[in-house]
Design a protein around this motif. Structure first.
Motif, mmCIF file in Angstrom:
data_model
loop_
_atom_site.group_PDB
_atom_site.id
_atom_site.type_symbol
_atom_site.label_atom_id
_atom_site.label_comp_id
_atom_site.label_asym_id
_atom_site.label_seq_id
_atom_site.Cartn_x
_atom_site.Cartn_y
_atom_site.Cartn_z
ATOM 1 N N PRO A 89 0.800 -1.236 0.000
ATOM 2 C CA PRO A 89 0.000 0.000 0.000
ATOM 3 C C PRO A 89 0.821 1.270 0.000
ATOM 4 C CG PRO A 89 0.078 -0.935 2.208
ATOM 5 C CD PRO A 89 0.757 -1.921 1.307
ATOM 6 N N TYR A 90 2.147 1.158 0.122
ATOM 7 C CA TYR A 90 2.974 2.348 0.295
ATOM 8 C C TYR A 90 3.637 2.825 -0.990
ATOM 9 C CZ TYR A 90 2.363 1.103 5.166
ATOM 10 O OH TYR A 90 1.809 0.792 6.381
ATOM 11 N N VAL A 154 9.710 -5.376 3.409
ATOM 12 C CA VAL A 154 9.612 -5.571 4.860
ATOM 13 C C VAL A 154 8.197 -5.369 5.397
ATOM 14 C CG1 VAL A 154 12.014 -4.887 5.141
ATOM 15 C CG2 VAL A 154 10.222 -3.184 5.496
ATOM 16 N N GLN A 155 7.388 -4.500 4.760
ATOM 17 C CA GLN A 155 6.110 -4.121 5.353
ATOM 18 C C GLN A 155 5.143 -5.297 5.470
ATOM 19 O OE1 GLN A 155 2.776 -3.628 4.028
ATOM 20 N NE2 GLN A 155 3.301 -4.736 2.129
ATOM 21 N N GLN A 156 5.281 -6.282 4.579
ATOM 22 C CA GLN A 156 4.339 -7.397 4.591
ATOM 23 C C GLN A 156 4.480 -8.283 5.823
ATOM 24 O OE1 GLN A 156 5.233 -9.996 1.165
ATOM 25 N NE2 GLN A 156 7.318 -9.192 1.208
ATOM 26 N N PHE A 157 5.573 -8.122 6.567
ATOM 27 C CA PHE A 157 5.799 -8.919 7.768
ATOM 28 C C PHE A 157 5.515 -8.120 9.049
ATOM 29 C CE2 PHE A 157 8.401 -10.780 4.436
ATOM 30 C CZ PHE A 157 8.092 -12.128 4.549
ATOM 31 N N ILE A 175 9.372 8.686 5.390
ATOM 32 C CA ILE A 175 9.778 7.849 6.516
ATOM 33 C C ILE A 175 8.811 6.685 6.668
ATOM 34 C CG2 ILE A 175 10.215 7.758 8.995
ATOM 35 C CD1 ILE A 175 10.810 10.733 8.923
ATOM 36 N N PHE A 176 9.326 5.478 6.500
ATOM 37 C CA PHE A 176 8.571 4.274 6.843
ATOM 38 C C PHE A 176 8.990 3.873 8.246
ATOM 39 C CE2 PHE A 176 8.375 -0.346 7.316
ATOM 40 C CZ PHE A 176 7.022 -0.561 7.074
ATOM 41 N N ASN A 182 11.145 0.269 16.689
ATOM 42 C CA ASN A 182 11.669 1.629 16.842
ATOM 43 C C ASN A 182 12.665 1.923 15.722
ATOM 44 O OD1 ASN A 182 12.082 4.188 17.998
ATOM 45 N ND2 ASN A 182 13.791 3.449 19.252
ATOM 46 N N ALA A 183 12.306 1.496 14.513
ATOM 47 C CA ALA A 183 13.206 1.607 13.362
ATOM 48 C C ALA A 183 12.522 2.370 12.240
ATOM 49 C CB ALA A 183 13.619 0.216 12.870
ATOM 50 N N THR A 184 13.312 3.056 11.451
ATOM 51 C CA THR A 184 12.783 3.748 10.275
ATOM 52 C C THR A 184 13.631 3.420 9.050
ATOM 53 O OG1 THR A 184 14.079 5.756 10.715
ATOM 54 C CG2 THR A 184 11.836 5.670 11.609
ATOM 55 N N ILE A 185 12.949 3.355 7.916
ATOM 56 C CA ILE A 185 13.598 3.271 6.608
ATOM 57 C C ILE A 185 13.159 4.524 5.865
ATOM 58 C CG2 ILE A 185 13.910 1.937 4.495
ATOM 59 C CD1 ILE A 185 13.025 -0.540 6.068
ATOM 60 N N GLU A 186 14.103 5.360 5.477
ATOM 61 C CA GLU A 186 13.791 6.702 5.006
ATOM 62 C C GLU A 186 14.368 6.954 3.608
ATOM 63 O OE1 GLU A 186 15.140 9.463 8.002
ATOM 64 O OE2 GLU A 186 14.601 8.098 9.637
#
Length: 415
Positions: A89-90, A154-157, A175-176, A182-186
């Motif tokens: 969805p992103y 990664v989002q599917q998990f 920012i995901f 407490n992690a971000t993928i940007e």
């Protein structure tokens, strides 16, 4: 846009929220250098240098140093793709499937190095590695494609309630957030790395002859990169403006603007010098990792693989088969891009070089072609004219950028 003074990672998250001749020539030259084994060997030794016995940050194992992950072939894999476009969805701009691409074979190819195996991404391990950390991609829309590939992987998990994606700074920073980790993928939009008139992430369609880069202005963006634990840089395509590019001597806010036209090679060297300086000043080799992704190739001229003179990537559904690893798609010349090796050799801290160029050059089948949205979906007239409107620069997702992230995963955890 003036830079906002940085403080901490938490504060940053809150406050951010023809030239055809030269283009082809530059690509020719760049690829040749990348395919030169002596040059590639020097990059491997100088860009990932570490003391014997010293473990790079985030490493959980050691790779076979005799194996070149970037030399190999594509093999069919029934277990791919890792995700479906409709189930992510992103995606900022859905591509290919949504816009009617009829074939899916391009999603099933896996990169196989000659002398070893490329580990598939273990999302659980990756998320644990990123726990409490910031991972940031910096560059243009091609690097953005790699960013969204990672987000989709990664989002599917992650449960829906434990993830989100939001934009700040008018979308300059995306920012995901994986909340439980407490992690971000940007992703940070900076097509030249330096400040430019192409820095608006939404309205940045600027003719090649009108592009302006501000001299030595890396801190305009670099101030917002501070605090990241893993950086993935890439810049090249926007520099392809012709023989020269406009360089701003002062600031965009000066009453009198002073602009000088310089050779693209000279301007690109300036950008690499600034990046080297920034990395040396801001990245702690004991805590952080820096990656640089090479040129993403284009497939705009079908004669390079024996096709029609008026053809391009449109309707291409098979790979370029090159078992000997000699295909570049271009002629054999020297490159202005040698500046990468020359400038990165001056780094005090280790950097990992992701040579995605040659393996991607075989994938004329994987571009978005006419199955995309430009500023709006292509019109019927544009779709009927693929020689003009096919996008042979960007890539479908799922697709080739997933492999780039597999290489990133391998180099991050098994350097």
């Amino acid at each position: 846009m003036k830079a906002v003074p940085p403080s901490s990672a938490a504060l940053l998250r809150k406050e951010f929220r023809s030239p055809y001749f030269f283009t082809i020539t530059a690509l020719i030259l760049f690829m040749t250098i990348l395919y030169n084994e002596d040059y590639r060997a020097s990059l491997r030794s100088s860009w990932t240098t570490k003391n014997k016995g010293e473990k790079l940050p985030f490493a959980v194992g050691e790779a076979d140093n005799s194996c070149d992950l970037f030399s190999g072939r594509w093999v069919w894999d029934d277990h791919r793709p890792f995700y479906k476009e409709a189930e992510c969805p992103y995606l900022y701009t859905p591509l290919c499937d949504k816009f009617g691409r009829p074939d899916t074979a391009y999603q099933h190819w896996r990169w196989q190095p000659k002398a070893c195996s490329l580990p598939s991404i273990n999302v659980s391990l990756l998320l644990e590695t990123l726990r409490g950390k910031r991972m940031m991609y910096v560059g243009d829309s091609l690097n953005m494609g790699q960013y969204y590939s990672m987000v989709c992987l990664v989002q599917q998990f992650i449960p829906s309630s434990a993830k989100s994606l939001y934009n700040i700074f008018n979308g300059s920073l995306r920012i995901f957030e994986a909340k439980d980790y407490n992690a971000t993928i940007e992703f940070y939009w900076a097509p030249f790395l330096l400040e430019s008139n192409g820095d608006n992430p939404v309205v940045h369609h600027i003719e090649k002859s009108d592009r302006i880069v501000r001299k030595d202005a890396i801190n305009t963006h670099g101030d917002h990169w501070k605090g990241a634990d893993i950086m993935v840089f890439s810049t090249y395509y926007w520099w392809m403006t012709g023989l020269k590019i406009k360089i701003l001597q002062g600031t965009f806010y000066d009453q009198k603007i002073e602009i000088e036209e310089v050779a693209v090679e000279e301007a690109y060297r300036m950008s690499m010098k600034n990046l080297v300086w920034w990395i040396n000043e801001n990245m702690d080799p004991n805590k952080t990792r820096v990656f640089f992704t090479t040129l993403s190739p284009v497939h705009e001229n079908a004669t390079q693989w024996g096709g029609d003179a008026k053809g391009n990537c449109y309707n291409e559904t098979v790979r370029i088969d090159d078992e000997k690893g000699s295909y570049s798609g271009l002629d054999n010349d020297k490159s202005v891009m040698k500046v990468i090796g020359e400038e990165f050799a001056k780094l005090r801290n280790p950097i990992t070089f992701l040579n995605i160029t040659q393996l991607s050059s075989y994938r004329k089948d994987a571009h978005v072609s006419i199955y995309k949205r430009k500023w709006s979906p292509l019109t019927p007239e544009e779709i009927a004219d693929p020689a003009t409107y096919a996008d042979c620069n960007h890539w479908c997702l799922p697709g080739l950028p997933d492999t780039w992230n597999e290489l990133l995963f391998a180099k991050l955890l098994y350097p």
